[in-house]
Design a protein around this motif. Sequence first.
Motif, PDB file in Angstrom:
ATOM      1  N   GLY A  17      36.883  30.958  32.089  1.00 37.32           N
ATOM      2  CA  GLY A  17      35.702  31.714  31.684  1.00 37.32           C
ATOM      3  C   GLY A  17      36.104  32.975  30.937  1.00 37.32           C
ATOM      4  N   VAL A  49      38.772  22.922  34.473  1.00 41.81           N
ATOM      5  CA  VAL A  49      37.451  23.460  34.114  1.00 41.81           C
ATOM      6  C   VAL A  49      36.396  22.527  34.693  1.00 41.81           C
ATOM      7  N   VAL A  81      41.480  31.868  38.154  1.00 42.55           N
ATOM      8  CA  VAL A  81      40.425  32.726  37.602  1.00 42.55           C
ATOM      9  C   VAL A  81      39.076  32.003  37.659  1.00 42.55           C
ATOM     10  N   GLY A  83      37.153  32.447  40.652  1.00 40.42           N
ATOM     11  CA  GLY A  83      36.338  33.403  41.404  1.00 40.42           C
ATOM     12  C   GLY A  83      35.689  32.739  42.604  1.00 40.42           C
ATOM     13  N   ALA A 105      42.904  36.833  40.196  1.00 40.47           N
ATOM     14  CA  ALA A 105      42.075  38.017  39.909  1.00 40.47           C
ATOM     15  C   ALA A 105      40.954  38.125  40.920  1.00 40.47           C
ATOM     16  N   ASN A 106      41.041  37.321  41.999  1.00 45.88           N
ATOM     17  CA  ASN A 106      39.898  37.087  42.883  1.00 45.88           C
ATOM     18  C   ASN A 106      39.857  38.060  44.069  1.00 45.88           C
ATOM     19  N   LYS A 107      39.184  39.205  43.872  1.00 42.03           N
ATOM     20  CA  LYS A 107      39.146  40.201  44.955  1.00 42.03           C
ATOM     21  C   LYS A 107      38.335  39.735  46.144  1.00 42.03           C
ATOM     22  N   ALA A 132      45.102  42.021  38.860  1.00 43.57           N
ATOM     23  CA  ALA A 132      43.810  41.988  38.155  1.00 43.57           C
ATOM     24  C   ALA A 132      42.627  42.115  39.106  1.00 43.57           C
ATOM     25  N   ALA A 308      37.209  46.312  33.700  1.00 46.84           N
ATOM     26  CA  ALA A 308      36.558  45.009  33.579  1.00 46.84           C
ATOM     27  C   ALA A 308      36.648  44.553  32.126  1.00 46.84           C
TER      28      ALA A 308
END
Length: 435
Positions: A17, A49, A81, A83, A105-107, A132, A308
């Motif tokens: 994305g 994807v 990435v 999420g 990047a997944n907090k 990230a 961001a």
Amino acid sequence: MSEVRNTPITVAMLGCGTVGGQVARLLHEQADDLTARIGRPIRLTGIAVRRPHRHPEIDPELLTTDAEALVDSGVDLIVEVIGGIEPARSLLLRALKSGTSVVTANKALLAEHGPELHAAADSSGADLYFEAAVAGAIPLLRPLRESLAGDRISRVMGIVNGTTNYVLSAMDASGSGYAETLDEAGRLGYAEADPTADVDGFDAAAKAAILASSAFHTRVRAEDVHREGISGLSAADVAAAQLLGRTVKLLAICERVVDQSGAESVSVRVHPAMIPRAHPLASVGGAFNAVFVEAEAAGQLMFYGQGAGGAQTASAVLGDVVAVARNRVAGGYGPRESAYARLPVRPMGETPTRYHVSLDVADRTGVLSQVALVFAEHDVSIAIVRQEGRSDEASLVLVTHTASDAALRSTVDKLAGLPAVREVVSVMRVEGEEA
Ligand SMILES: NC(=O)c1ccc[n+]([C@@H]2O[C@H](COP(=O)([O-])OP(=O)(O)OC[C@H]3O[C@@H](n4cnc5c(N)ncnc54)[C@H](O)[C@@H]3O)[C@@H](O)[C@H]2O)c1
Ligand SMILES: N[C@@H](CCO)C(=O)O
Ligand code: NA
């Protein structure tokens, strides 16, 4: 070059994305430089994807809808990435347990399931990097986990959500509406897939949990973080701040608190706060993030930049990819989870804070003393009082000294019930100035 030095480091990516699209572009465009920096070529072998036809810019040979098969394909490194929690959690646990390193990047995932992911990485010696996940492009976790590993951190405070900062900056500058600026933040690629994660403070709380865990060598999870977002903020709150030369920011605050007996705990919270216009965080506008770190030996440090956006976040992802690839080349691995300190998380009610309270009251004799008495009854000391009369009504603004959040909250509840108080116009915490 020897055969080993020509063997590529292989990378598979999950999701393509806003961030993933930029990671794929940079991996392709900077391939030669990355090879030189790592000492071996880096090859993207596949991208999982959901709808391949939506990615005409990507070589169709790379695209697959089978993320699990990609994780099992024996690559050196997975970049996640997508999420959200599932399927990201299961896919990353599967990768880490089998010795495949992960960059994410997944907090949200790290703040909820960090210990489980770290344990899986430890079990196989795989790397887990996530620069990230907090404050996008800004190098912040590596400084905390590595550069400051020899120091003792006392406080981490800052703006860690670009979407809400974009909205608050616009409300402050032009009085623009909340909904219209939030839509714009979404169009610019700052907002989460579900923007309530931004406006209700979940995104900032996840980042605060990750920051506090790294800074204080303690496991702090998202559910431990006291969280208030900006959806309850009104134009009156912003105007009340402006009246006193302040502005409103959504802050993430992680503090080491030492009580009178010397016992240590951590306070981790996310809430809107008024800060003086002269404070460095006040001038952080748009989707920018800025974080102050205070450490015993280093003193004050400030980190500022783009928190961001696709390319910005991809920069942090690529930095981690290079770090992991270098570890593979050198035969070592990166920093492991450090949670030895096991500090308790202090309840919000026991956390020392300051309040700004704006009231509409009846303009008659004795009202000010009635209001002052409520503060005194709760042992809350007043720092500033400002009153302006308007016919039979007056506007009363009070700023307190530091008190426990619970005492301040009870004070406000009691004030709301006073017959002379017609309306509690605005209540907000105050940060960034001497108490
Ligand atoms: N956008 C930012 O500014 C930013 C900044 C820092 C961190 N992040 C984090 O980066 C991650 C990705 O964010 P984004 O903005 O790129 O989100 P996005 O919604 O633009 O992209 C996610 C992609 O993953 C795909 N996807 C969902 N489920 C999938 C599955 N099962 N298999 C394969 N693909 C799947 C979606 O179709 C989408 O294309 C999130 O964890 C987010 O919190 C984003
Ligand atoms: N939605 C997040 C993305 C960066 O983590 C933000 O607005 O800051
Ligand atoms: Na970062």
